[in-house]
Motif scaffolding. Structure first.
Motif, PDB file in Angstrom:
ATOM      1  N   HIS A   1      30.612  30.074  92.421  1.00  0.00           N
ATOM      2  CA  HIS A   1      30.912  31.491  92.685  1.00  0.00           C
ATOM      3  C   HIS A   1      31.764  32.040  91.558  1.00  0.00           C
ATOM      4  CE1 HIS A   1      31.625  35.062  95.059  1.00  0.00           C
ATOM      5  NE2 HIS A   1      32.887  35.001  94.701  1.00  0.00           N
TER       6      HIS A   1
ATOM      7  N   TRP B   1      36.120  32.782  83.921  1.00  0.00           N
ATOM      8  CA  TRP B   1      34.976  32.980  84.816  1.00  0.00           C
ATOM      9  C   TRP B   1      33.753  33.394  84.002  1.00  0.00           C
ATOM     10  CZ3 TRP B   1      32.244  37.551  85.127  1.00  0.00           C
ATOM     11  CH2 TRP B   1      32.811  38.643  84.471  1.00  0.00           C
TER      12      TRP B   1
ATOM     13  N   GLN C   1      38.933  26.223  93.293  1.00  0.00           N
ATOM     14  CA  GLN C   1      38.853  27.668  93.111  1.00  0.00           C
ATOM     15  C   GLN C   1      39.974  28.057  92.158  1.00  0.00           C
ATOM     16  OE1 GLN C   1      41.044  30.366  95.278  1.00  0.00           O
ATOM     17  NE2 GLN C   1      39.337  31.723  95.814  1.00  0.00           N
TER      18      GLN C   1
ATOM     19  N   TYR D   1      31.118  32.640 100.871  1.00  0.00           N
ATOM     20  CA  TYR D   1      31.962  33.709 100.328  1.00  0.00           C
ATOM     21  C   TYR D   1      31.829  34.926 101.220  1.00  0.00           C
ATOM     22  CZ  TYR D   1      33.850  37.331  97.301  1.00  0.00           C
ATOM     23  OH  TYR D   1      34.594  38.374  96.798  1.00  0.00           O
TER      24      TYR D   1
ATOM     25  N   PHE E   1      38.124  35.289  89.518  1.00  0.00           N
ATOM     26  CA  PHE E   1      38.024  34.049  90.299  1.00  0.00           C
ATOM     27  C   PHE E   1      36.777  33.285  89.852  1.00  0.00           C
ATOM     28  CE2 PHE E   1      40.059  35.081  94.705  1.00  0.00           C
ATOM     29  CZ  PHE E   1      41.044  35.814  94.127  1.00  0.00           C
ATOM     30  N   TRP E   2      36.858  31.973  89.857  1.00  0.00           N
ATOM     31  CA  TRP E   2      35.657  31.143  89.705  1.00  0.00           C
ATOM     32  C   TRP E   2      35.859  29.827  90.421  1.00  0.00           C
ATOM     33  CZ3 TRP E   2      35.769  27.489  85.132  1.00  0.00           C
ATOM     34  CH2 TRP E   2      36.990  27.570  84.438  1.00  0.00           C
ATOM     35  N   THR E   3      34.797  29.372  91.073  1.00  0.00           N
ATOM     36  CA  THR E   3      34.885  28.207  91.947  1.00  0.00           C
ATOM     37  C   THR E   3      33.881  27.175  91.477  1.00  0.00           C
ATOM     38  OG1 THR E   3      35.525  29.675  93.757  1.00  0.00           O
ATOM     39  CG2 THR E   3      34.802  27.467  94.350  1.00  0.00           C
TER      40      THR E   3
ATOM     41  N   GLU F   1      36.866  32.415 100.860  1.00  0.00           N
ATOM     42  CA  GLU F   1      35.960  31.379 100.374  1.00  0.00           C
ATOM     43  C   GLU F   1      36.103  30.166 101.269  1.00  0.00           C
ATOM     44  OE1 GLU F   1      35.788  30.405  96.222  1.00  0.00           O
ATOM     45  OE2 GLU F   1      36.294  32.442  95.613  1.00  0.00           O
TER      46      GLU F   1
ATOM     47  N   GLN G   1      39.702  29.726 102.748  1.00  0.00           N
ATOM     48  CA  GLN G   1      40.825  30.360 102.071  1.00  0.00           C
ATOM     49  C   GLN G   1      40.673  31.861 102.247  1.00  0.00           C
ATOM     50  OE1 GLN G   1      40.748  31.742  98.242  1.00  0.00           O
ATOM     51  NE2 GLN G   1      42.677  30.822  97.567  1.00  0.00           N
TER      52      GLN G   1
END
Lengths: 150, 150, 150, 150
Positions: free
Chosen positions: A36, A134, A115, D94, A43-45, D66, D115
């Motif tokens: 994501h 990201w 995350q 998400y 944000f980046w997961t 998330e 989260q």
């Protein structure tokens, strides 16, 4: 000016193929899946698979990170011998904005999700520094998964 | 584990003295006041005073930024000649995460406030890159204001 | 999955007309301008004009808020008599996530901008509670400005 | 003004006891573990265990969320019959800021971590509305775990 809600998402992660995590950032065959990105907030997961003995290069977390260890043994913040933690199955990790990590060593095959908010600064193996965000993560992921699809 | 609420704050900004913004990041005598940091999320809020003709070095915003121009004329994103904007009094600015800015030139004495999330990458005048975060900003501010107090 | 960068923005705020802020949330003729929303993170940024004697209803900030007072006198957190602050020209405000504010009274005509993250809970004049978010704020703003445009 | 970095954290989650999630918010015996709060940004991270047939009451996510499903089958956004998803093992979720969820039904014993940024609005079983934030969550968790410790 009107802006729409962000889109909900669902990823069946076990149906996503692993890709190689950049060699510049590790040794030992680390794989990743980008799950994501949230461009507005950076944000980046990422799901990581790190074989036993693999090592992540030193890096700085410029924003907070939350993670979950599914399996394995990872030397979080250097491991318990130097004031860190040995992260194992069912371990929840919180890294504060600005956390500086030296080499992160895997004592077992380790799978964890992280995350991240904001970019990482990596120290590459040649000693130079580079930022991973990201956006560069997404570009790499697109490139890797399209290549695979082709 | 219990964590307390963050602390409310109020700063009477006109009673705070200006400090020199680092020479590496600009030419022409830019001053700054650090108004607030939020360590948990890497927020930092800065008031800038940029004399006419001063130039901010190229930089990347790794998280979103919101700002307000009190007075002056600033070439936002290169200015209107190249698809950007000439920011003037009562201008509200939103910069997206990942925004890359070339040199930012002031056509008049310009005062603006900017709330930034996450770090900036600056291209210094010698061509090297450096990261400025809420943390290095705070360290500099502490050093400058203590020196002044001494 | 690819997601684009968020869009940069610039608003020449003095060219935006004031709209009525909802009667449920205040008395005394408060006006507002919605400057920006970030749907992904639930940010919303509002310029308020509050005539002398106007009163904002009690409310809770569910996320942090940062603000700047351009002019006037606002009893922040009840004013100095009860441990708060009298916010005046060139005052920077930070409200922590979870801040609960009783009635907020203006001692002079007051103009201030507030960037809010997450929703507000308002106690309406009839004692009931209602949530105002980036989304309901945006809906109201669209309605008010379209009505005006028609 | 100086503010320190936030603290890193590690929780060995399988060594934390389950507590009862409030009856107002569900039926069917849902348990929870509060893993982390970030007061500054109103983040809170919860592990849920929801027995087969349990139902979470309707709720709104006021900020993004998330999550990861470890095991089970959860009708995300109503389930696939109404345009949602059946979340199962290794599912990444998400939820966008402002997402409104009706009753969420578990088709199997389901364990997932979420989260959340900002508060939830719940519709209680008596039809009234209530807000659950990082702060009320933390208060409940402290109360439950102290009671257990006593």
């Amino acid at each position: 000016m009107f802006k729409a809600k962000a889109q909900d998402d669902y990823v069946q992660v076990d149906q996503v193929d692993w890709q190689d995590f950049p060699e510049d950032f590790h040794s030992g065959g680390v794989k990743w899946k980008l799950l994501h990105v949230s461009p507005e907030m950076a944000f980046w997961t990422v799901l990581f698979y790190c074989p036993k003995g693999s090592v992540l290069q030193p890096h700085i977390h410029h924003g907070p990170a939350e993670g979950w260890i599914f399996d394995g043994a990872i030397q979080v913040r250097g491991g318990p011998e130097v004031g860190g933690v040995l992260g194992i199955k069912d371990g929840f990790i919180y890294e504060a904005a600005g956390a500086e990590h030296d080499e992160t060593v895997m004592r077992e095959d380790t799978t964890f999700v992280l995350q991240m908010i904001g970019p990482l600064s990596w120290v590459k193996k040649d000693g130079s520094h580079v930022i991973q965000s990201w956006e560069t993560a997404q570009e790499l992921w697109e490139q890797q998964t399209q290549k695979q699809a082709a």
